[in-house]
Design a protein around this motif. Sequence first.
Motif, short mmCIF file in Angstrom:
data_model
loop_
_atom_site.label_atom_id
_atom_site.label_comp_id
_atom_site.label_asym_id
_atom_site.label_seq_id
_atom_site.Cartn_x
_atom_site.Cartn_y
_atom_site.Cartn_z
N ARG A 1 0.83 -1.21 0.00
CA ARG A 1 0.00 0.00 0.00
C ARG A 1 0.86 1.26 0.00
O ARG A 1 1.85 1.35 0.72
CB ARG A 1 -0.91 -0.01 1.23
N TYR A 2 0.47 2.21 -0.84
CA TYR A 2 1.16 3.50 -0.89
C TYR A 2 0.38 4.54 -0.09
O TYR A 2 -0.85 4.49 0.00
CB TYR A 2 1.29 3.99 -2.34
N PHE A 3 1.13 5.48 0.48
CA PHE A 3 0.54 6.63 1.17
C PHE A 3 1.08 7.88 0.49
O PHE A 3 2.30 8.06 0.38
CB PHE A 3 0.91 6.64 2.65
N ALA A 4 0.17 8.72 0.00
CA ALA A 4 0.57 9.92 -0.73
C ALA A 4 0.01 11.15 -0.03
O ALA A 4 -1.15 11.17 0.39
CB ALA A 4 0.08 9.87 -2.17
N ASP A 5 0.86 12.16 0.11
CA ASP A 5 0.48 13.44 0.73
C ASP A 5 0.75 14.51 -0.33
O ASP A 5 1.90 14.76 -0.69
CB ASP A 5 1.30 13.67 1.99
N VAL A 6 -0.32 15.13 -0.83
CA VAL A 6 -0.19 16.08 -1.93
C VAL A 6 -0.83 17.40 -1.54
O VAL A 6 -1.94 17.44 -1.00
CB VAL A 6 -0.89 15.53 -3.21
N ALA A 7 -0.11 18.50 -1.78
CA ALA A 7 -0.65 19.84 -1.56
C ALA A 7 -0.78 20.53 -2.90
O ALA A 7 0.19 20.58 -3.68
CB ALA A 7 0.26 20.64 -0.63
N VAL A 8 -1.97 21.03 -3.20
CA VAL A 8 -2.21 21.69 -4.49
C VAL A 8 -2.71 23.10 -4.25
O VAL A 8 -3.46 23.37 -3.31
CB VAL A 8 -3.23 20.90 -5.34
N GLY A 9 -2.29 24.00 -5.11
CA GLY A 9 -2.75 25.38 -5.03
C GLY A 9 -4.08 25.55 -5.76
O GLY A 9 -4.26 25.03 -6.87
N MET A 10 -5.01 26.25 -5.14
CA MET A 10 -6.30 26.55 -5.76
C MET A 10 -6.61 28.03 -5.57
O MET A 10 -6.09 28.67 -4.64
CB MET A 10 -7.43 25.72 -5.14
N ALA A 11 -7.45 28.55 -6.44
CA ALA A 11 -7.87 29.95 -6.30
C ALA A 11 -8.52 30.17 -4.94
O ALA A 11 -9.37 29.38 -4.52
CB ALA A 11 -8.83 30.32 -7.42
N ARG A 12 -8.14 31.22 -4.27
CA ARG A 12 -8.60 31.41 -2.89
C ARG A 12 -10.08 31.77 -2.80
O ARG A 12 -10.66 31.71 -1.71
CB ARG A 12 -7.77 32.50 -2.22
N LEU B 1 -7.26 10.49 -9.50
CA LEU B 1 -6.15 10.39 -10.46
C LEU B 1 -4.96 9.66 -9.84
O LEU B 1 -4.35 8.79 -10.47
CB LEU B 1 -5.75 11.80 -10.90
N ILE B 2 -4.63 10.01 -8.58
CA ILE B 2 -3.49 9.37 -7.92
C ILE B 2 -3.79 7.90 -7.64
O ILE B 2 -2.89 7.04 -7.73
CB ILE B 2 -3.13 10.13 -6.63
N HIS B 3 -5.04 7.58 -7.31
CA HIS B 3 -5.42 6.17 -7.11
C HIS B 3 -5.17 5.37 -8.38
O HIS B 3 -4.75 4.22 -8.32
CB HIS B 3 -6.89 6.07 -6.70
N ARG B 4 -5.46 5.99 -9.53
CA ARG B 4 -5.22 5.28 -10.80
C ARG B 4 -3.74 5.05 -11.04
O ARG B 4 -3.35 4.05 -11.65
CB ARG B 4 -5.82 6.08 -11.96
N LEU B 5 -2.90 5.97 -10.57
CA LEU B 5 -1.44 5.83 -10.75
C LEU B 5 -0.83 4.83 -9.77
O LEU B 5 0.02 4.01 -10.15
CB LEU B 5 -0.76 7.18 -10.57
N LEU B 6 -1.26 4.87 -8.50
CA LEU B 6 -0.63 4.07 -7.45
C LEU B 6 -1.40 2.80 -7.11
O LEU B 6 -0.88 1.96 -6.38
CB LEU B 6 -0.45 4.91 -6.18
N GLY B 7 -2.62 2.67 -7.60
CA GLY B 7 -3.41 1.50 -7.22
C GLY B 7 -3.95 1.65 -5.81
O GLY B 7 -4.44 2.72 -5.42
N ASP B 8 -3.85 0.58 -5.03
CA ASP B 8 -4.35 0.61 -3.65
C ASP B 8 -3.51 1.60 -2.85
O ASP B 8 -2.33 1.35 -2.57
CB ASP B 8 -4.26 -0.79 -3.04
N SER B 9 -4.10 2.72 -2.48
CA SER B 9 -3.32 3.78 -1.82
C SER B 9 -4.22 4.62 -0.93
O SER B 9 -5.43 4.67 -1.09
CB SER B 9 -2.63 4.67 -2.86
N ASP B 10 -3.56 5.28 0.02
CA ASP B 10 -4.22 6.22 0.92
C ASP B 10 -3.71 7.61 0.54
O ASP B 10 -2.52 7.90 0.71
CB ASP B 10 -3.88 5.88 2.38
N VAL B 11 -4.60 8.45 0.01
CA VAL B 11 -4.17 9.73 -0.55
C VAL B 11 -4.76 10.88 0.26
O VAL B 11 -5.98 10.93 0.48
CB VAL B 11 -4.61 9.86 -2.03
N LEU B 12 -3.90 11.78 0.71
CA LEU B 12 -4.32 12.98 1.43
C LEU B 12 -4.03 14.19 0.54
O LEU B 12 -2.89 14.39 0.11
CB LEU B 12 -3.57 13.11 2.75
#
Length: 471
Positions: A252-263, A280-291
Amino acid sequence: MTINPELMRTEKRRVARNSVLVAILMTIFKFIVGTLSGSLGILSEALHSALDLVAASLTWYSVRVSDRPADAGHQYGYGKIENFSAFIETGLLFVTCVWIIWAAIHRLFFHTVEIEPSVWAVLVMGVSIALDVWRSRALKRVADKYNSQALQADALNFATDIWSSAVVIAGLGFVWAGRYYHVPWLANADPISALCVAGIVVSVSWRLSRATLDALLDAAPPGVRSEIILRVGSVPGVLGVERVRIRRAGSRYFADVAVGMARNVTFQASDAVASEVRTLIHRLLGDSDVLVNAVPRALKNESTFDRIRAAAMRNNLMVHAISVQDIEGKIHVELDIELDENMLLLAAHDRVTALEADIRSHVPEITSILTHIESEPATIETSKVILQDHDLEEKLKAIGAGLPDVVDVHEIILKRVREHIFLSCHVTMRDTLPLRRVHEVQNALEIQFQLVAPQLFRVLIHPEPQTDNRR
């Protein structure tokens, strides 16, 4: 692909258990035949199989534990035990190599041992190859299906056993050929074949050690971080990728991603974008926990209106009817703010004062701000009476007919709410009217409606385009 957790556990445990049973069988047979034949190549293979048995047992244990759900003590789950099991297996393989190399050099230069090639020796090694082909394929199939590093390590290990067993058979063949054709130097083929086995094991061990250390040290998979940044950056609503962190625990992968959005986007809108990023990240990593963490960012082309709304959102306030006026080179702002109807005036004024100060600090070109406080409803109002007044309805329709942009006025409803009279109606207008003009027409109708019916406390007009008039 959606993974069935129960099926995953069953398949991983079954293939690991079968690997242990095969390792027990082959270890016993290789030790018996190696001892009887005196072949260092077969004895080295027997020792290798014994360590394979230990490694397979560790793998079987690790896959049984790694699938346990996360708990308070292990908040990322137990997946790391698979990586640790693979690391131990790597160490055992290196120990095997050291013994094989030492024994081979000892026989080549210090102590010659007479080897007795036999059909049984070749038969055992042939059966070993067949069983290794079967279990390495079975392990690899399940390992690839569920991305299990422990099973991948076992599969790679047993795949190299095929080649090492073939080298041992070749060594015994050369020894037999040396005797049959009287070529004495071919007697060294057995320890040389053992060195070849050691070389193969060293190569495999090195690859396994790098993979397991990467997992234990939370190294990101090669190229995955760049791929995530590239793909996430193309998601509508994402201004940029601020941070990407990836770690692996077992399969299992764990991903922590911070993205900029319009305020200025709403909480719901930002959550929708974050959900798309997670998918999208689930499709790349498969079984994963994405924050996914949304970081508010100011757009380069923000207008004065945008910056005023941003200040309001920063203070968790709702504003509307913003008017910005340039009077002799000075910027004046008027706006409506919604506050809880139960809030006292003093507290409401303090909130407004704080908002105005925030707006001035972020939009310094503003000279003055005038804020109209509106009460935000917090109670459900019960309408006790629906009134019927045909004369008033006709007057209101006549007012609408007198405005060039109005097609008609319909669905007029009068209600008594507490001691007040509420009016609501639908007004059909031309399709091509800009919203600014629509708002002006609504204001004009509200003023004229209240002139002919001063008892109206509130007027609500719903505008409709002419092509969607559902009278």
